[in-house]
Scaffold this motif. Sequence first.
Motif, PDB file in Angstrom:
ATOM      1  N   LEU A 268       0.837  -1.211   0.000  1.00  0.00           N
ATOM      2  CA  LEU A 268       0.000   0.000   0.000  1.00  0.00           C
ATOM      3  C   LEU A 268       0.864   1.251   0.000  1.00  0.00           C
ATOM      4  N   GLY A 269       2.001   1.186   0.675  1.00  0.00           N
ATOM      5  CA  GLY A 269       2.929   2.309   0.644  1.00  0.00           C
ATOM      6  C   GLY A 269       3.615   2.441  -0.694  1.00  0.00           C
ATOM      7  N   ALA A 270       4.028   1.310  -1.264  1.00  0.00           N
ATOM      8  CA  ALA A 270       4.776   1.347  -2.520  1.00  0.00           C
ATOM      9  C   ALA A 270       3.915   1.798  -3.688  1.00  0.00           C
ATOM     10  N   VAL A 271       2.668   1.327  -3.748  1.00  0.00           N
ATOM     11  CA  VAL A 271       1.814   1.605  -4.906  1.00  0.00           C
ATOM     12  C   VAL A 271       1.066   2.931  -4.756  1.00  0.00           C
ATOM     13  N   PHE A 272       0.594   3.232  -3.541  1.00  0.00           N
ATOM     14  CA  PHE A 272      -0.267   4.402  -3.349  1.00  0.00           C
ATOM     15  C   PHE A 272       0.369   5.497  -2.504  1.00  0.00           C
ATOM     16  N   GLY A 273       1.578   5.270  -2.029  1.00  0.00           N
ATOM     17  CA  GLY A 273       2.247   6.273  -1.215  1.00  0.00           C
ATOM     18  C   GLY A 273       1.623   6.438   0.158  1.00  0.00           C
ATOM     19  N   ALA A 274       0.872   5.449   0.613  1.00  0.00           N
ATOM     20  CA  ALA A 274       0.222   5.557   1.922  1.00  0.00           C
ATOM     21  C   ALA A 274       1.269   5.599   3.023  1.00  0.00           C
ATOM     22  N   PRO A 275       1.152   6.527   3.964  1.00  0.00           N
ATOM     23  CA  PRO A 275       2.054   6.498   5.116  1.00  0.00           C
ATOM     24  C   PRO A 275       1.978   5.136   5.799  1.00  0.00           C
ATOM     25  N   HIS A 276       3.134   4.630   6.196  1.00  0.00           N
ATOM     26  CA  HIS A 276       3.193   3.261   6.694  1.00  0.00           C
ATOM     27  C   HIS A 276       2.293   3.038   7.903  1.00  0.00           C
ATOM     28  N   GLY A 277       2.299   3.967   8.841  1.00  0.00           N
ATOM     29  CA  GLY A 277       1.468   3.808  10.025  1.00  0.00           C
ATOM     30  C   GLY A 277      -0.016   3.855   9.713  1.00  0.00           C
ATOM     31  N   VAL A 278      -0.403   4.671   8.749  1.00  0.00           N
ATOM     32  CA  VAL A 278      -1.803   4.733   8.335  1.00  0.00           C
ATOM     33  C   VAL A 278      -2.234   3.382   7.777  1.00  0.00           C
ATOM     34  N   ALA A 279      -1.402   2.808   6.906  1.00  0.00           N
ATOM     35  CA  ALA A 279      -1.718   1.499   6.335  1.00  0.00           C
ATOM     36  C   ALA A 279      -1.801   0.433   7.426  1.00  0.00           C
ATOM     37  N   ASN A 280      -0.874   0.463   8.362  1.00  0.00           N
ATOM     38  CA  ASN A 280      -0.924  -0.497   9.468  1.00  0.00           C
ATOM     39  C   ASN A 280      -2.214  -0.344  10.263  1.00  0.00           C
ATOM     40  N   GLY A 281      -2.608   0.902  10.505  1.00  0.00           N
ATOM     41  CA  GLY A 281      -3.820   1.138  11.274  1.00  0.00           C
ATOM     42  C   GLY A 281      -5.062   0.586  10.594  1.00  0.00           C
ATOM     43  N   ILE A 282      -5.125   0.693   9.283  1.00  0.00           N
ATOM     44  CA  ILE A 282      -6.252   0.129   8.540  1.00  0.00           C
ATOM     45  C   ILE A 282      -6.307  -1.382   8.706  1.00  0.00           C
ATOM     46  N   LEU A 283      -5.143  -2.008   8.689  1.00  0.00           N
ATOM     47  CA  LEU A 283      -5.051  -3.470   8.604  1.00  0.00           C
ATOM     48  C   LEU A 283      -5.020  -4.185   9.944  1.00  0.00           C
ATOM     49  N   LEU A 284      -4.602  -3.508  11.011  1.00  0.00           N
ATOM     50  CA  LEU A 284      -4.268  -4.213  12.244  1.00  0.00           C
ATOM     51  C   LEU A 284      -5.430  -5.026  12.811  1.00  0.00           C
TER      52      LEU A 284
END
Length: 383
Positions: A268-284
């Motif tokens: 999600l970070g590599a393709v969409f530039g999502a901040p890593h913590g934001v992506a983790n928060g969505i998924l956790l």
Amino acid sequence: MSHRMIWNQTAHFGAGCITVIPEELARRGFAKALVVTDPVLVETGVAGRVTRLLDEAGFPYEVYSDVVPNPTIQNVLDGVAALASAGADVLVAIGGGSPQDTCKAIGIVTANPTFSDVRSLEGVAPTTKPSVPIVAVPTTAGTASETTVNYVITDVERQRKFVCVDPHAIPVLAVVDPEMMSSAPRSLIVATGLDALTHAIEGYTTLGAWELSDLFHLKAIQVIAQALAPAADGDAVAAERMSMAQYVAGMGYSNVGLGLVHAMAHPLGAVFGAPHGVANGILLAPVMAFNAPATGEKYRDIAAAFGVADAAELPLEEVREAAVSAVAALTTGLGNPTRISEIGAGESDVAVLAQAAYDDVCRGGNPREVTVEEIAGLYRSLL
């Protein structure tokens, strides 16, 4: 079974502790530093808090400040060139995960030039020499890069992130000063705090976890559960507790691994530039729910850390649900996104994301075996 634990040679903690940096550099016999940071930290004067100390001590340095979020291979190569041009013998990393990870890669490639393509550092690379010495000064309470053997680089050409795991990359000195984190905007405090929580929970449940790492991760979960929300609202005491908790989580996960949340967040970070913590928060929370059957009694401890009533007595299935619900409630209460569509992902992206997550080195530590199809299903449930 043998367990290995690797940490910094030295770490300093507490408000104002950055003042030790010049004397630590001198005591270790260094002659010149390359400061690695990003443009925002230069513009806001955060990096200047450290460089002023170097100026006052008469310690020579140059600055490389071109690091971008989700740092790239080119960032690393430019930094390697900057280090050579400066003639420096020590690196000073000032920033969150991006400057810290870039600095590690610069130091490793400089010391091990056969890995100058950078891509060959993916996974557990067979480097033979320790990094150019690194002094790590975090400006966020999240990644714990200042005490880990891990770093993550983005391959822009192939639209993927890759994780590097190398004991040679660990900084020799960490300086964890909460005052360096005090000017971070709320959104960054939330994102990096959720990253720290993810480290703690994944580290607690990963396949490599054992008694000593459990001590670090459970303590980190307890503190973050209590301190993250008030820290995001500006509570200075809570912020200092977060600076400690994220470091403690790093002491653990760096040595035992992570899991599927990180494997799914990296694409999600590599393709969409999502901040890593934001992506983790969505998924956790969703990944916790998926992993629950393979976690034994550990969610009981997580539930207790979040203050779930009667966590010790609840039936296992109920306490697992309560732990997931508590994490989800914290995430939504902090205002983090809850769907990958909010960061730009759509149905047409799922297949590529799922394969990239399956191939990610972090997936191997997940407590529950998972297929590409199951990962795709998890992504799809979050559209």
